[in-house]
Design an enzyme around this catalytic site. Structure first.
Site, PDB file in Angstrom:
ATOM      1  N   GLU A 114       0.846  -1.202   0.000  1.00 52.51           N
ATOM      2  CA  GLU A 114       0.000   0.000   0.000  1.00 52.51           C
ATOM      3  C   GLU A 114       0.875   1.242   0.000  1.00 52.51           C
ATOM      4  O   GLU A 114       2.073   1.164   0.302  1.00 52.51           O
ATOM      5  CB  GLU A 114      -0.981  -0.016   1.184  1.00 52.51           C
ATOM      6  CG  GLU A 114      -0.351  -0.375   2.490  1.00 52.51           C
ATOM      7  CD  GLU A 114      -1.331  -0.634   3.625  1.00 52.51           C
ATOM      8  OE1 GLU A 114      -2.373  -1.274   3.416  1.00 52.51           O
ATOM      9  OE2 GLU A 114      -1.018  -0.188   4.734  1.00 52.51           O
ATOM     10  N   LYS A 116       2.812   4.520   1.089  1.00 54.60           N
ATOM     11  CA  LYS A 116       3.312   5.038   2.364  1.00 54.60           C
ATOM     12  C   LYS A 116       2.998   6.526   2.392  1.00 54.60           C
ATOM     13  O   LYS A 116       3.584   7.309   1.633  1.00 54.60           O
ATOM     14  CB  LYS A 116       4.809   4.792   2.492  1.00 54.60           C
ATOM     15  CG  LYS A 116       5.360   5.242   3.834  1.00 54.60           C
ATOM     16  CD  LYS A 116       6.783   4.739   4.020  1.00 54.60           C
ATOM     17  CE  LYS A 116       7.306   4.961   5.424  1.00 54.60           C
ATOM     18  NZ  LYS A 116       7.120   6.286   5.944  1.00 54.60           N
ATOM     19  N   ASP A 118       2.854  10.273   3.548  1.00 55.57           N
ATOM     20  CA  ASP A 118       3.794  11.140   4.243  1.00 55.57           C
ATOM     21  C   ASP A 118       3.017  12.128   5.109  1.00 55.57           C
ATOM     22  O   ASP A 118       2.792  13.272   4.732  1.00 55.57           O
ATOM     23  CB  ASP A 118       4.647  11.877   3.204  1.00 55.57           C
ATOM     24  CG  ASP A 118       5.850  12.537   3.848  1.00 55.57           C
ATOM     25  OD1 ASP A 118       6.122  12.246   5.029  1.00 55.57           O
ATOM     26  OD2 ASP A 118       6.512  13.337   3.167  1.00 55.57           O
ATOM     27  N   TYR A 226      -4.869   2.386   8.446  1.00 55.50           N
ATOM     28  CA  TYR A 226      -4.290   1.198   7.819  1.00 55.50           C
ATOM     29  C   TYR A 226      -3.784   0.154   8.805  1.00 55.50           C
ATOM     30  O   TYR A 226      -3.085  -0.767   8.429  1.00 55.50           O
ATOM     31  CB  TYR A 226      -3.147   1.612   6.887  1.00 55.50           C
ATOM     32  CG  TYR A 226      -2.158   2.556   7.560  1.00 55.50           C
ATOM     33  CD1 TYR A 226      -1.410   2.147   8.646  1.00 55.50           C
ATOM     34  CD2 TYR A 226      -2.018   3.870   7.129  1.00 55.50           C
ATOM     35  CE1 TYR A 226      -0.542   2.997   9.291  1.00 55.50           C
ATOM     36  CE2 TYR A 226      -1.143   4.739   7.760  1.00 55.50           C
ATOM     37  CZ  TYR A 226      -0.404   4.288   8.841  1.00 55.50           C
ATOM     38  OH  TYR A 226       0.448   5.143   9.473  1.00 55.50           O
ATOM     39  N   LYS A 314      11.362   3.180   0.504  1.00 53.78           N
ATOM     40  CA  LYS A 314      11.303   4.650   0.435  1.00 53.78           C
ATOM     41  C   LYS A 314      11.918   5.187  -0.852  1.00 53.78           C
ATOM     42  O   LYS A 314      12.953   4.704  -1.299  1.00 53.78           O
ATOM     43  CB  LYS A 314      12.078   5.256   1.619  1.00 53.78           C
ATOM     44  CG  LYS A 314      11.509   4.864   2.969  1.00 53.78           C
ATOM     45  CD  LYS A 314      10.905   6.020   3.709  1.00 53.78           C
ATOM     46  CE  LYS A 314      11.938   6.994   4.200  1.00 53.78           C
ATOM     47  NZ  LYS A 314      11.335   7.985   5.097  1.00 53.78           N
ATOM     48  N   CYS A 408      11.463  49.646  -5.225  1.00 48.05           N
ATOM     49  CA  CYS A 408      10.406  48.648  -5.424  1.00 48.05           C
ATOM     50  C   CYS A 408      10.134  48.505  -6.925  1.00 48.05           C
ATOM     51  O   CYS A 408       9.915  49.504  -7.609  1.00 48.05           O
ATOM     52  CB  CYS A 408       9.141  49.082  -4.696  1.00 48.05           C
ATOM     53  SG  CYS A 408       7.703  48.099  -5.134  1.00 48.05           S
ATOM     54  N   CYS A 411       6.393  50.103  -7.611  1.00 50.42           N
ATOM     55  CA  CYS A 411       6.033  51.513  -7.443  1.00 50.42           C
ATOM     56  C   CYS A 411       7.258  52.439  -7.406  1.00 50.42           C
ATOM     57  O   CYS A 411       7.121  53.650  -7.258  1.00 50.42           O
ATOM     58  CB  CYS A 411       5.200  51.707  -6.182  1.00 50.42           C
ATOM     59  SG  CYS A 411       6.163  51.468  -4.685  1.00 50.42           S
ATOM     60  N   CYS A 426       9.156  47.109   0.703  1.00 52.13           N
ATOM     61  CA  CYS A 426       8.683  48.378   0.165  1.00 52.13           C
ATOM     62  C   CYS A 426       7.702  48.923   1.196  1.00 52.13           C
ATOM     63  O   CYS A 426       6.747  48.247   1.554  1.00 52.13           O
ATOM     64  CB  CYS A 426       7.985  48.134  -1.172  1.00 52.13           C
ATOM     65  SG  CYS A 426       6.917  49.497  -1.672  1.00 52.13           S
ATOM     66  N   CYS A 431       1.562  51.268  -2.629  1.00 43.35           N
ATOM     67  CA  CYS A 431       2.128  50.448  -3.713  1.00 43.35           C
ATOM     68  C   CYS A 431       1.037  49.509  -4.240  1.00 43.35           C
ATOM     69  O   CYS A 431       0.433  48.767  -3.467  1.00 43.35           O
ATOM     70  CB  CYS A 431       3.315  49.654  -3.174  1.00 43.35           C
ATOM     71  SG  CYS A 431       3.947  48.446  -4.340  1.00 43.35           S
TER      72      CYS A 431
HETATM   73  S1  IVH Z   1       2.010   0.408   8.958  1.00 46.98           S
HETATM   74  C1  IVH Z   1       4.384  -1.061  12.898  1.00 46.98           C
HETATM   75  N1  IVH Z   1       1.209   1.503   6.751  1.00 46.98           N
HETATM   76  O1  IVH Z   1       5.211   5.226   8.265  1.00 46.98           O
HETATM   77  C2  IVH Z   1       4.182   0.114  12.037  1.00 46.98           C
HETATM   78  N2  IVH Z   1       2.599   2.799   8.178  1.00 46.98           N
HETATM   79  O2  IVH Z   1       8.052   4.763   8.910  1.00 46.98           O
HETATM   80  C3  IVH Z   1       2.877  -0.003  11.341  1.00 46.98           C
HETATM   81  N3  IVH Z   1       3.010   5.078   7.391  1.00 46.98           N
HETATM   82  O3  IVH Z   1       4.953   5.138  11.759  1.00 46.98           O
HETATM   83  C4  IVH Z   1       2.766   1.066  10.368  1.00 46.98           C
HETATM   84  N4  IVH Z   1       1.823   4.924   5.552  1.00 46.98           N
HETATM   85  O4  IVH Z   1       3.285   6.616  10.473  1.00 46.98           O
HETATM   86  C5  IVH Z   1       1.936   1.680   7.872  1.00 46.98           C
HETATM   87  N5  IVH Z   1       0.362   2.357   4.767  1.00 46.98           N
HETATM   88  C6  IVH Z   1       1.087   2.521   5.878  1.00 46.98           C
HETATM   89  C7  IVH Z   1       1.748   3.728   6.174  1.00 46.98           C
HETATM   90  C8  IVH Z   1       2.509   3.830   7.339  1.00 46.98           C
HETATM   91  C9  IVH Z   1       2.579   5.723   6.299  1.00 46.98           C
HETATM   92  C10 IVH Z   1       3.890   5.689   8.408  1.00 46.98           C
HETATM   93  C11 IVH Z   1       3.509   5.387   9.841  1.00 46.98           C
HETATM   94  C12 IVH Z   1       4.721   4.726  10.443  1.00 46.98           C
HETATM   95  C13 IVH Z   1       5.808   5.206   9.531  1.00 46.98           C
HETATM   96  C14 IVH Z   1       6.970   4.244   9.585  1.00 46.98           C
END
Ligand code: IVH
Length: 677
Positions: A114, A116, A118, A226, A314, A408, A411, A426, A431
């Site tokens: 799935e 990740k 941010d 998740y 990553k 500026c 103006c 300015c 302006c």
């Molecule tokens: S599972 C035991 N699933 O990534 C940890 N984490 O670097 C279970 N994160 O602390 C986390 N998307 O905050 C999981 N689909 C995803 C995620 C995810 C982002 C974050 C989460 C975790 C960090 C780890």
């Protein structure tokens, strides 16, 4: 309406509003208009005002935020919140598969991949299906209780949509700020003279850390769930079954997953994920690969920091090389001159980049950036592209150093440089660049919210000198407007009626709209709540201003300087004459609440509500709730099978309130007769 009719209607409204929230935020298929939704919500708000006992913790009205907190309580996670171990190459992903296959000594099992996300990790505690607590990850062992803030996130259900919820479930996921909302928020912040957030993750973290949940409610936060921590009363066989159950409960889960029994399929999924990364409404910084069969988790086990059954893949931050062919200058609302790099268009993380902010002159000199240079641009989870460095090897010697001009660019007024600030500004309040962005800010959503007054119209009005200050908006005539390019009579009417309506905006919005440097929406609210009128605020001295929460010496000085400036004063007075609200009624006085200043601890099981619900009711009556007993505790509320807290309270002589006495207290606001220590 009597109590029972009110309670009946409130339950109807809960059901309807919960359905509409779900349709809108989870299914993206609203079945009523925003206006109809607001009408239902306002009806519920009014009912709860008349019958405070109906304001339960799962009420949809919680989505608008509540009273500011003084601090966040700390919460110990029922199960620690671990992080994931990282991989950066496909080889490392294959190694992960090898390790698992060896540990399991079995050949087939599925993986789930799935995105990740941010964002910022959170944990949601649901007791019998009701959201009782939400906390940050903190140090993994304990985090902050940010329940009030999290409740304002529209896509988080306050009550799980199932008739048979588990007794207790800790649902975990990621809060994020959608890319679009992040950009809009930054524009308003820059307009208010506040710093822009560096990226959506910082904006999310900053929002969740605010003590005033009514401001958090205005931030465009969202969530993807998740994972689970402690679960009592049900089990999930696999990760896919878990996601399906969460979805059933009305939670938003990852919008796309890949399942494969061999790691090659997952590696292909990683490529597919990367190719679609810009289609998600959130930023992703990689993929997460999890073993699907949850019964294998214990066998695979954990290291000190992370589970062995999952791994993160990553992405390296994306970079590209291009030519900086010019540096242009933008003049903002507060007159700050910001240099902008004009780049040869280049593809970066799915978008074409042709400009990057250079922040200020000092940064340009520090990185020795010259016009004509070959530069490396980066977009590492940050939406705003930045220049990382110059490719010195590619210098021809024809590049030219850059300095901000002495006048500026809009103006031609000489600019001001101060020792204390890196910014060059300015100072000419007339302006056109400043006037335009000031008026845009004045009319923006969080300020006077003037419908119909778009950017192009503001440009036209200022360029034709029809308006020079926000006060001039209130003297605009339909006939004048209708003569403008591309302006039909109907749109002219809309603008005038938008301006007209803005007279009713609350005092704090007006204060924010004035655009006093360093006064954002939050400080504007606090100033309005404290002084209640423009006159009182204008008369405030430095010490009085600094005594207000979150108003420091710089903000206070900026407010004083604003009202000491004759030009600003004339505009403020003219706005006042045009009928905008410059006063507000006093806020509800906490000191008159029946339980003001009293500290309560709750323990054991109560017959007709959860401890969380009881706590929220007590807080509404002015009480403070703590998690542990001390000699400063005023009362212990003890339900069935209370344990160590009851013993400690008895030892310390803390008065004890049982369930019937609690009901009486909540009804009447009268404290029961208890022996005093
Ligand atoms: S599972 C035991 N699933 O990534 C940890 N984490 O670097 C279970 N994160 O602390 C986390 N998307 O905050 C999981 N689909 C995803 C995620 C995810 C982002 C974050 C989460 C975790 C960090 C780890």
């Amino acid at each position: 309406m009597n109590q029972s009719a009110a309670s009946h209607r409130a339950s109807e409204l809960h059901l309807q509003l919960n359905d509409h929230n779900h349709n809108y935020y989870i299914l993206a298929q609203p079945t009523i208009t925003d206006r109809e939704y607001d009408d239902l919500l306002n009806e519920l708000i009014a009912l709860e005002r008349d019958h405070p006992s109906l304001a339960t913790p799962d009420s949809p009205t919680q989505k608008i935020g509540g009273e500011p907190l003084e601090t966040f309580e700390s919460v110990v996670h029922p199960i620690p919140m671990l992080s994931l171990s990282n991989t950066y190459s496909k080889q490392e992903v294959a190694d992960f598969d090898q390790r698992i296959t060896k540990l399991l000594a079995q050949t087939t099992h599925d993986y789930v991949l799935e995105p990740k996300i941010d964002g910022v990790a959170i944990s949601l505690h649901y007791e019998h299906g009701i959201l009782i607590r939400a906390c940050t990850r903190g140090n993994g062992h304990s985090g902050d209780d940010i329940t009030q803030n999290v409740k304002t996130i529209r896509s988080i259900p306050l009550r799980l949509r199932t008739p048979t919820p588990p007794n207790f479930i800790e649902i975990r996921g990621e809060v994020y700020m959608p890319t679009e909302g992040f950009q809009a928020l930054n524009l308003t912040r820059l307009d208010a003279g506040e710093d822009a957030f560096k990226n959506p993750r910082n904006a999310t973290a900053g929002s969740l850390k605010m003590l005033d949940s009514s401001i958090v409610a205005t931030r465009p936060l969202d969530v993807v769930l998740y994972a689970v921590g402690k679960v009592d009363g049900t089990t999930f066989e696999s990760h896919t079954a878990l996601l399906a159950a969460l979805s059933e409960y009305g939670c938003r889960t990852p919008p796309k997953t890949w399942v494969s029994s061999d790691i090659q399929g997952i590696i292909e999924g990683l490529d597919a994920l990367q190719a679609m990364r810009d289609e998600f409404p959130f930023q992703i910084d990689g993929g997460v690969i999890k073993v699907n069969d949850r019964s294998l988790y214990d066998r695979l086990g954990y290291t000190a920091k992370s589970p062995r059954w999952a791994v993160a893949y990553k992405y390296e931050p994306e970079q590209a090389e291009t030519i900086l062919h010019a540096i242009t200058i933008q003049v903002g609302r507060t007159g700050v001159l910001t240099p902008v790099a004009e780049l040869d268009p280049v593809d970066l993380a799915g978008t074409t980049v042709s400009r990057a902010t250079l922040h200020n002159e000092e940064e340009i000199h520090r990185k020795d950036i010259r016009v004509g240079d070959t530069v490396i641009v980066e977009k590492a989870g940050d939406i705003i592209p930045a220049i990382v460095r110059v490719v010195l090897e590619k210098r021809s010697g024809n590049e030219t150093a850059f300095n901000l001009p002495d006048n500026c660019p809009v103006c031609d007024t000489p600019v001001v440089r101060t020792e204390t600030e890196v910014a060059v500004r300015c100072d000419n309040l007339h302006c056109p660049a400043q006037i335009k962005s000031w008026i845009r800010h004045f009319a923006s959503r969080n300020a006077m919210d003037i419908d119909g007054l778009g950017d192009t119209l503001v440009d036209q009005l200022v360029d034709l000198e029809l308006i020079q200050t926000p006060a001039d908006l209130y003297t605009l005539r339909i006939e004048k407007l209708a003569t403008l390019d591309r302006m039909a009579e109907k749109s002219a009417h809309n603008v005038i009626s938008g301006v007209d309506k803005s007279r009713q905006q609350p005092f704090w919005k007006f204060l924010f709209a004035l655009g006093i440097r360093h006064v954002g929406a939050g400080s504007a609210r606090r100033l309005a709540d404290h002084y209640l009128s423009l006159e009182a605020l204008m008369a405030a001295d430095q010490a009085s201003l600094e005594a207000i929460d979150d108003i420091g010496p710089i903000v206070a000085a900026s407010i004083r300087a604003y009202f000491a400036d004759p030009t600003a004063l004339a505009i403020v007075q003219s706005l006042q004459t045009s009928g905008v609200q410059t006063t507000q009624p006093p806020p509800e006085n906490k000191e008159t609440l029946p339980l003001n200043g009293l500290s309560f601890v709750l323990t054991g099981t109560l017959p007709d509500m959860t401890r969380g619900e009881a706590g929220e009711k007590l807080i509404k009556m002015g009480a403070k709730i703590s998690s542990s007993i001390s000699k400063n505790t005023h009362f212990l509320v003890a339900g069935e099978s209370a344990g160590s807290k009851l013993i400690k309270a008895e030892k310390l002589g803390v008065p004890i309130i049982d369930a019937p006495a609690l009901s009486q207290l909540l009804e009447s606001g009268q404290l029961p007769e208890t022996p005093h220590p």
